[in-house]
Design a protein around this motif. Structure first.
Motif, short mmCIF file in Angstrom:
data_model
loop_
_atom_site.label_atom_id
_atom_site.label_comp_id
_atom_site.label_asym_id
_atom_site.label_seq_id
_atom_site.Cartn_x
_atom_site.Cartn_y
_atom_site.Cartn_z
N CYS A 143 -15.06 7.25 -3.16
CA CYS A 143 -15.13 6.28 -2.03
C CYS A 143 -14.44 6.76 -1.06
CB CYS A 143 -14.85 4.96 -2.32
SG CYS A 143 -14.24 3.83 -1.19
N ARG A 172 -13.35 -8.27 -4.28
CA ARG A 172 -14.38 -8.48 -5.34
C ARG A 172 -13.88 -9.31 -6.49
NH1 ARG A 172 -20.04 -7.93 -5.80
NH2 ARG A 172 -20.53 -7.57 -7.95
N ARG A 176 -5.87 -3.93 -5.80
CA ARG A 176 -6.85 -4.96 -5.38
C ARG A 176 -8.14 -4.41 -5.72
NH1 ARG A 176 -4.91 -9.08 -1.40
NH2 ARG A 176 -2.76 -8.59 -1.16
N SER A 177 -8.42 -3.20 -5.70
CA SER A 177 -9.61 -2.37 -5.81
C SER A 177 -10.16 -2.18 -7.04
CB SER A 177 -9.40 -0.96 -5.09
OG SER A 177 -9.36 -1.19 -3.84
N TYR A 228 -3.39 0.37 -5.33
CA TYR A 228 -4.85 0.13 -5.42
C TYR A 228 -5.38 -0.85 -6.54
CZ TYR A 228 -4.37 3.11 -9.55
OH TYR A 228 -4.06 4.03 -10.71
N TYR A 267 1.05 -1.23 0.05
CA TYR A 267 0.16 -0.01 -0.08
C TYR A 267 0.80 1.16 0.10
CZ TYR A 267 -3.83 -3.31 1.18
OH TYR A 267 -4.76 -4.25 1.03
N TYR A 319 -8.61 -4.94 6.07
CA TYR A 319 -8.66 -5.84 5.02
C TYR A 319 -9.87 -6.84 5.17
CZ TYR A 319 -7.33 -8.16 0.89
OH TYR A 319 -7.42 -8.72 -0.27
N LEU A 350 -14.53 -2.05 -3.38
CA LEU A 350 -13.32 -1.29 -3.41
C LEU A 350 -12.37 -1.58 -2.33
CD1 LEU A 350 -14.56 2.32 -4.20
CD2 LEU A 350 -13.48 0.70 -5.89
N GLU A 351 -12.72 -2.67 -1.54
CA GLU A 351 -11.96 -3.13 -0.30
C GLU A 351 -10.75 -4.37 -0.66
OE1 GLU A 351 -14.01 -3.33 3.49
OE2 GLU A 351 -15.69 -2.41 2.71
N GLY A 352 -11.07 -4.68 -1.87
CA GLY A 352 -10.01 -5.60 -2.19
C GLY A 352 -10.46 -7.03 -2.28
N THR A 361 -15.97 -0.56 -10.97
CA THR A 361 -15.06 0.40 -11.01
C THR A 361 -14.82 1.05 -12.61
OG1 THR A 361 -13.17 -0.73 -11.33
CG2 THR A 361 -13.39 -0.01 -9.16
#
Lengths: 511, 1036
Positions: free
Chosen positions: A375, A461, A71-72, A69, A59, A400, A457-459, A78
């Motif tokens: 977000c 999906r 993972r998002s 970013y 990160y 996470y 967007l938390e990684g 998106t």
């Protein structure tokens, strides 16, 4: 005379050429040699810190911001922002699934490298634990459990992203010149073994925030069991977390506030603290913020998002899934900007007042991309974090694993088992928190919609879509950037350098 | 020596009382020394040394053969010496053939020296000794004080620019006091440093060479081939620069004082868009975006500040705002002289320079004392002592706290911006863009300062053991300290707290040399010179820094570094390195015709792996003075010497890949820092924040390599020296070939080993080249004289092997990321080939070539495809190619010296040809920042040079390819006009000589490399400056 000259010369020569045995053996004064660093229990305790540091490193502002970013993005929720192009091929490949998602893609390479680095370091700890004279068996097992948790965590990522990965399960000093793909079953066997060991040897809580706990290991294993379609095991793990863990759902409006870090919902939370020696913040909050401060009459402030990066936004499909009164929509997203300043350098457009909502057409500086909805799950609002308004780096923690996801895991597991009643019971806990009506039926699509509303967007999906086998169709349907996505994009390519060095087979579609 | 008679005349009328104490002192001293030396029976002899036209030779050396004792002739060519009755005198002077004259009990002799071949009798420094040019077998070039002084530079190496074949000096920025980069015969190393070893009076040194006063230097020798450099063993592969400082000479004491004043200015101005053009750029960049019609109204593309200025007709020329005339002052006082036994050279120097950028300066204060004392004719002791202090104000350079390159604001700030608000106060931002900082504001709100101190002490004792056999023990201590302070106030960055940082570093070098030297001539034919050395050197450095943000006051500047509450950081680094060496050299000369030199050095270095600490570096060289042969025909060609050498030398400079992040102090010199522990596997410090608890630990940092060793270069050198028409034309020609192996490279290893690379000795390069040097006395009769000299160098290199990594087909892979290609030169530009701009009507072709390309975008050539032929699609794998080299095809200098009576004009032109460079000044054409003015494409201006501006495109596609330019140039490097006034003018003031001079540097570039401050300096660095110096030098 001559005699004395010889004498003096001989004396001088002897004095100054007297051979020093170790003259050429210098060791560094301000650095440690590896052997010295890891020869004690304390040394291994420090090495575990290295694992936290290495995984969190993703990160931080490393080689390319796209890693922070990645993972998002690349899922169905998106859309690219105005400054997305600044992160180049690395970001485009991941989001657009174009030819830049290739074996040289920066994200593909950096994640692979960083995770195999982590594996080596975890293996070192596991290997040395028996050799450095631990007297406290519980401490030894905790260190091993943490190392094995990290090893499982990164292997779980690698096996899902790249699928055909080499398995390194033991430490060696020898330089290995070859590597071959392991069967995914072997990789998952190692992951399950590691996480089971971690569940057995870790406590439910530790005084230090951010430590890996039994709950973090259970949550990770529950996710693994979903991939392996061991629904019963997944349901049992999730229920144990829900019922016996020290966790509670937070109010939607408090969950992501920087004043409410390390709250009761967090199961595994990456820690950032301004002032950490040699530490660095992350930009994850900023990448979602549009360039609102370019608009006349709108100044840069924490309340409106801080320093904008304009890389990626939640798309209109995500917003179409929410009911307007969903607290998650209201608290976790910022959909409107407001006029808040009027100076000669930043004048209010004609006909508007401070406090008014910014709308298209009020001023030439207003464009659709500058007022895109954003977000705020990772926002650092400068409340006690020591952050300044000009800083890109922020210091808020990144949650996470959280209990909200555990409920979704439980709901899915029960749904797959045919126990729709329990499944609805679990998922409606989240509906209650959001202040929206209960769901009354459940299937994969309904579950995925709730997953989007809860976890966007938390990684997670991308991984959830992939294990359900709907990644490609979902992206095709809702990610307007990824017009070129192909079936083989369900996994990433093997990085070029590794492939060349090891003569390693490339994943299908990327040859 | 026409002036000597008038000199005598003005000496005469001086009142006796002024001379009396002086004479008494001299007599007493002389008596004291005489009593010391009178241990053997000697008698006085006097004499005169004349040239072949009967003119006296001042400064000729008269030495009692086989000893160190001797004297130097005075202005009338006369000398006096006490010698044993059967002594033999060795008489020499630069430019003349030395002679040996037996005394034969005479008490007065007159000796005439013939002016021998130029250079051949010159004594040059070769490392651990000196040699006559005639006996030199290696490739060595040298520059003497007179030429060094003509370049008005603070850095002695910079004075060499354009003067010597094979030596290329570049200066990457114009920051006052910043160091230069230089290479000998180009590059051979990929990751290790290509910087030559610099040896000052026997001590290998590092650090900024600006800390040496050019006026202290007697000569600089450049050792180019292995035969010459092998004596420096594991450190000689990049060549060696030997700096020799001035020493006291026996004879009349001379005191000289020099003062100069200079002005500095831009060599050339950068042409950026003016306010009107900038507005057009913005409008063009907004074309069609967000529904903006064209031409966009100024309201749509200018922010409020810019719009107000535009309406008021106001604009800012940022270069004018930020530039000023730099000033340089230099003062030198030196004393040179001594009696028979005691010689001294003393100098004091003060140098002060203010840069052309505001808030930039460099001051240097230095002192040097070199003494030699010969208490007995068998022993000589002495010491060199130098102390230097420098101070640099770098505030004007260091705006880059936010990683904005230095001096970007000069170019990038909006010309419609402002420096002051309506109340006359400086503003932080030039416009509403929070990236456009007003440098004037930031200079006021920040401070960056650097001090260095350097002390060098080299004492020695030399003992005559036997006739011809000398033992010399010498030591050296060098202590260099560097102190840095950086501060930004609370106002510096809007909303950010203040910041302070202090750094302090110290490096200490100790050196010990034991040398035995034996010199003997048998049967008047066989001349032997044998040298053996045992040497040990150690280096240790210590560096600490502290920094923090957010302290309660701005008043303490960077001294508040420990007092802030945020970002508190501290750090240190300590490095140690040792080397132990045995050196041997045998030089044999037969009748001055045949010369052979054999050298070997065995080095042990602490930097290398346990199994590879020691290495041996031998070399052999031979030279044949063909003109000494009886069969050599009597022609106009009167000197011909052939040389050949072969040998090994090494490179132990393992560059640190992380140098830029290490310390601010290291950034300044932009020199690679050297890794001392690369062979060892090391752990790295890591941290994590468990809530509010910070925890540190160690993790694996690097893999280490116990087999690590130096890079080895094997060099073959052939040379030819010639003299023609009574040496009216002299010159030399060299050809060399170097194979470098065991190149230090990061070998790629599988990441499953925990790291992706480890340092190993694996690569290979090859380099070769020609050098040519000719000097002619074009006009050498009459009062007007003209000497002209040309030097020319060409070096080529190629990569023979890289890491050994192979692709799927087993073919060795190139390192594209670093731009290294097997079989290609080391420094290349690898990119797409710029092919103009897509024009209207080519929409389909553009889109087919590269997705999303359209008219107005850069077009590049489709070179190839997966099938080895153009495939109609631009692809990074197939369509990039090696465009050219960033090292020159050839380079050289042309020096002309014209003299007429007391007037001397020297003009030095330097040229570098066939060199490519990315011009980083070519901007993004995004229109956000200003940039150099270019002819960009618009629908109505079908430019083929630069694409259409686009506000949404940070860096347009193929931007690099479109900014490759030929950076060849011819530069008017130095001009020196000096007038030596007739001494008689100043009677009765005891002035021996007085000269006035004007000297210029970097006066003009002729180049096609436009849109930069010079073809040599990189974008956004401190610009190249030109200097004019006015000075006066008087000697008493």
């Amino acid at each position: 005379m001559q005699k004395y000259i010889y004498l003096i010369t001989a004396a001088l020569t002897f004095t100054v050429t007297g051979c020093q045995k170790d003259f050429l053996n210098t060791t560094p004064n301000t650095e440690l040699i590896t052997d010295v660093a890891f020869d004690s229990p304390d040394g291994l305790e420090g090495a575990v810190v290295g694992l936290y540091n290495y995984v969190r490193n993703e990160y931080q502002n490393g080689a390319t911001l796209a890693v922070a970013y990645h993972r998002s993005i690349g899922d169905d929720l998106t859309v690219t922002g105005s400054n997305f192009g600044d992160d180049g091929a690395a970001a485009r490949g991941v989001q657009l699934y174009n030819s830049e998602l290739d074996a040289n893609n920066g994200v593909v390479n950096i994640m692979w490298d960083q995770y195999y680095r982590t594996i080596k370091r975890a293996n070192l700890i596991i290997d040395r634990a028996d050799k450095v004279g631990f007297t406290d068996e519980a401490r030894k097992n905790r260190l091993i459990a943490e190392a094995r948790w990290f090893r499982a965590f990164v292997y779980f990522y690698l096996v899902q992203k790249y699928e055909h990965i080499p398995l390194v399960s033991a430490y060696t000093d020898e330089i290995q010149e070859t590597a071959t793909p392991a069967s995914p079953a072997d990789v998952y066997a190692l992951i399950v073994g590691d996480l089971t060991f971690a569940i057995d040897h870790l406590e439910r809580t530790y005084p230090q925030a951010g430590r890996i706990t039994k709950g973090a290991a259970q949550h990770a294993l529950a996710k693994v069991q979903l991939v392996l379609q061991n629904w019963t095991a997944a349901a049992a793990l999730a229920d144990d977390i829900i019922n016996n863990g020290p966790y509670q759902l937070e109010k939607a409006e408090d969950l992501f506030m920087d004043t409410n870090e390390n709250n009761a919902e967090g199961i595994m939370v990456w820690q950032f603290r301004n002032g950490e020696p040699n530490g660095a913040g992350h930009n994850l909050g900023q990448v979602f913020v549009p360039l609102y401060d370019r608009i006349n009459g709108v100044s840069r402030s924490f309340a409106q998002g801080g320093r904008p990066y304009g890389r990626i936004y939640a798309n209109s499909y995500l917003f179409s899934l929410y009911e307007e009164n969903d607290k998650r929509l209201q608290s976790w997203y910022k959909r409107y900007w407001f006029y808040d300043v009027n100076t000669p350098d930043d004048p209010l457009p004609a006909g508007v007042q401070i406090g008014d909502t910014v709308k298209l057409g009020q001023d030439p500086t207003i464009t659709a991309t500058r007022i895109a909805a954003t977000c705020r799950k990772f926002w650092d609002q400068g409340n006690g974090t020591g952050r300044n308004i000009g800083d890109a780096a922020s210091w808020t923690n990144i949650m996470y694993y959280r209990l909200g996801e555990t409920y979704l895991i439980a709901a899915e597991a029960y749904m797959r088992l045919g126990n729709t009643g329990t499944a609805l019971e679990r998922i409606n806990v989240l509906r209650d928190r959001a202040g929206v009506p209960h769901l009354t039926t459940l299937n994969q699509d309904i579950l995925l919609d709730e997953n989007a509303r809860e976890l966007a967007l938390e990684g997670h999906r991308w991984f959830d879509l992939k294990r359900m086998g709907v990644l490609i169709q979902r992206i095709k349907a809702h990610n307007t950037d990824a017009v070129n996505i192909q079936p083989y994009h369900v996994r990433w390519p093997i990085p070029q350098t590794f492939k060349d060095l090891a003569r390693y087979p490339q994943n299908e579609g990327y040859q | 020596m026409k002036n000597s008679t008038s000199l005598a005349r003005w000496l005469h009328p001086l009142p006796v009382r002024l001379w009396k104490p002086y004479i008494t002192a001299v007599l007493c001293t002389a008596f004291f020394f005489l009593s010391l030396t009178a241990y053997s029976q000697t008698s006085p002899i006097s004499g005169r040394i004349l040239d072949d036209k009967g003119q006296p030779i001042p400064g000729a050396t008269v030495i009692l053969k086989g000893t160190n004792s001797g004297t130097v002739t005075n202005e009338q060519g006369a000398f006096q010496l006490n010698v044993p009755p059967n002594a033999v005198l060795v008489i020499s002077s630069i430019g003349f053939t030395p002679r040996e004259v037996p005394v034969n009990k005479r008490d007065n002799i007159q000796v005439s020296l013939s002016s021998g071949s130029k250079g051949l009798d010159e004594v040059i420094v070769v490392g651990y000794g000196t040699q006559r040019r005639a006996n030199v077998t290696g490739a060595i070039v040298s520059l003497k004080a007179a030429e060094i002084e003509k370049a008005p530079m603070s850095n002695p190496i910079e004075a060499l620019r354009g003067q010597l074949p094979g030596l290329r000096v570049t200066r990457a920025d114009g920051q006052p006091g910043s160091d230069v980069q230089f290479t000998i015969r180009g590059n051979r190393s990929l990751t290790a440093s290509n910087q030559p070893l610099v040896v000052v009076d026997g001590l290998p040194i590092g650090g900024n060479l600006s800390e040496f006063n050019p006026s202290d230097i007697e000569s600089i020798e450049v050792l180019k081939d292995a035969a010459a450099a092998a004596i420096y063993g594991a450190r000689g592969a990049n060549g060696v620069v030997l700096v020799t400082t001035k020493r006291g000479k026996e004879g009349q004491t001379s005191v000289s004082f020099e003062a100069s004043y200079g002005i500095k200015d831009l060599t050339s101005h950068l042409n950026v868009f003016n306010a009107e053009e900038f507005l057009q750029l913005r409008q063009e960049a907004a074309r069609g975006i967000d529904g903006t019609p064209l031409p966009s109204a100024p309201e749509n593309v200018l922010d409020a500040i810019e719009l107000a200025n535009y309406k008021a007709g106001k604009s800012v020329d940022w270069q004018d705002v930020l530039l000023r005339t730099g000033k340089v002052q230099n003062y030198n006082l030196s004393v040179n002289g001594g009696g028979k036994q005691f010689h001294i050279f003393f100098s004091g120097n003060a140098y002060r320079e203010t840069g052309i950028a505001q808030a930039s300066s460099y001051n240097r204060y230095s002192m040097r004392t070199n003494v030699d004392y010969t208490p007995k004719d068998w022993v000589k002791i002495g010491a060199n002592l130098q102390a230097t202090q420098t101070y640099a104000d770098e505030t004007g350079q260091a705006l880059d706290q936010d990683n904005v390159p230095d001096f970007q604001d000069w170019v990038g700030n909006s010309p419609l911006g402002r420096t002051h608000d309506e109340n006359g106060n400086l503003v932080l931002y030039a416009s509403s863009d929070l990236f456009q900082f007003n440098p004037l504001f930031r200079y006021r709100e920040s401070k960056r300062e650097r001090w260095t101190g350097r002390v060098l002490i080299n004492p020695y004792i030399e003992i005559q053991l036997l006739k011809g056999l000398r033992y010399r023990i010498s030591g050296a201590l060098e202590n260099r300290t560097e102190r840095y302070g950086g501060f930004t106030s609370r106002k510096y960055n809007d909303g950010a707290p203040n910041f302070a940082r202090q750094e302090q570093g110290e490096g200490r070098t100790l050196l010990l040399d034991n040398m035995l030297a034996y010199e003997k001539t048998f049967a008047d034919k066989h001349h032997f010179n044998v040298t053996a050395v045992y040497e040990a050197q150690s280096f240790k450095s210590n560096y600490v820094f502290i920094q923090s943000r957010n302290f309660p006051t701005d008043a303490l500047g960077y001294y508040a570094a420990p007092q802030g509450t945020d970002n508190r950081e501290l750090g240190n680094s300590s490095q140690e390195w040792r080397i132990e060496s045995l050196v041997g050299r045998l030089a044999y000369s037969f009748e001055e015709k045949y010369n052979i030199t054999l050298t070997a050095r065995r080095d042990g270095s602490s930097r290398f792996g346990a199994g590879n600490k020691y290495g041996v570096f031998p070399s052999a060289a031979a030279a044949w003075n063909v003109h000494q042969e009886s069969f050599f025909p009597q022609t106009a060609l009167d000197m011909l010497k052939l040389r050949v050498s072969y040998g090994l030398s090494g490179n132990d400079n393992i560059a640190d890949p992380n140098q830029s992040s290490r310390t601010l102090a290291l950034r300044q010199g932009r020199m690679p820092t050297i890794q001392n522990y690369a062979a060892l596997p090391r752990a790295t410090l890591v941290s994590y924040a468990f809530g509010n608890t910070f925890v540190n630990g160690y993790t694996i940092g690097s893999l280490g390599n116990p087999n690590l060793k130096w890079e080895t270069s094997k060099t073959l050198n052939t040379g030819l020296d010639f003299g023609w028409l009574n040496d009216r034309i002299t010159g030399s020609l060299e050809y060399y070939q170097t194979n470098t192996s065991d190149l230090l490279l990061n070998r790629l290893v599988l990441i499953t080993n925990g790291e992706s690379s480890m340092l190993a000795n694996i690569g290979k390069t090859k380099s070769w080249g020609f050098e040519f040097d000719i000097e002619g006395k074009v006009i050498n009769k009459g009062p007007f004289r003209w000497t002209s000299g040309v030097n020319w160098s060409m070096d080529r290199n190629k990569i023979v092997a890289l890491t050994g990594a192979a692709d799927a087909n087993g073919k060795p892979v190139d390192d594209i990321a670093n731009g290294w290609f097997i079989g290609k030169p080391i420094n290349v530009i690898y990119d797409y080939v710029f092919d103009g701009i897509w024009q209207l009507g080519q929409e389909d072709a553009a889109a087919a070539m590269s997705p999303a390309s359209k008219p107005g975008d850069v077009r590049v050539k489709d070179l190839s495809g997966p099938d080895g032929k153009p495939d109609g699609v631009i692809n990074s794998t197939y369509d990039r190619t090696i465009i050219g080299r960033t090292t020159p095809d050839w380079y050289g200098g042309w020096r002309n010296t014209f003299s007429y009576k007391g007037l001397e004009l020297t003009v030095l032109l330097e040229t570098v040809q066939g060199i490519l460079k990315y011009n980083g000044y070519y901007g993004s054409l995004q229109g956000r920042d200003n940039q150099v003015k270019v002819n960009y494409w618009t629908p109505t201006n079908p430019s083929n040079e630069f694409p259409q501006p686009d506000r949404n495109n940070g860096d347009y596609r193929y931007k690099n390819a479109s900014s490759v330019r030929d950076a060849s140039f011819v530069a008017l490097r130095n001009v020196s006009l000096a007038y030596n006034l007739p001494a008689g003018l100043f009677r009765p003031i005891p002035v021996k000589g007085l000269s006035l001079y004007i000297r210029g540097n970097n006066l003009k570039y002729w180049t096609d490399y436009k849109d930069a401050y010079s073809p040599e300096v990189d974008a956004y660095r401190f610009p190249t400056v030109k200097t004019w110096n006015f000075g006066i030098k008087a000697s008493f």
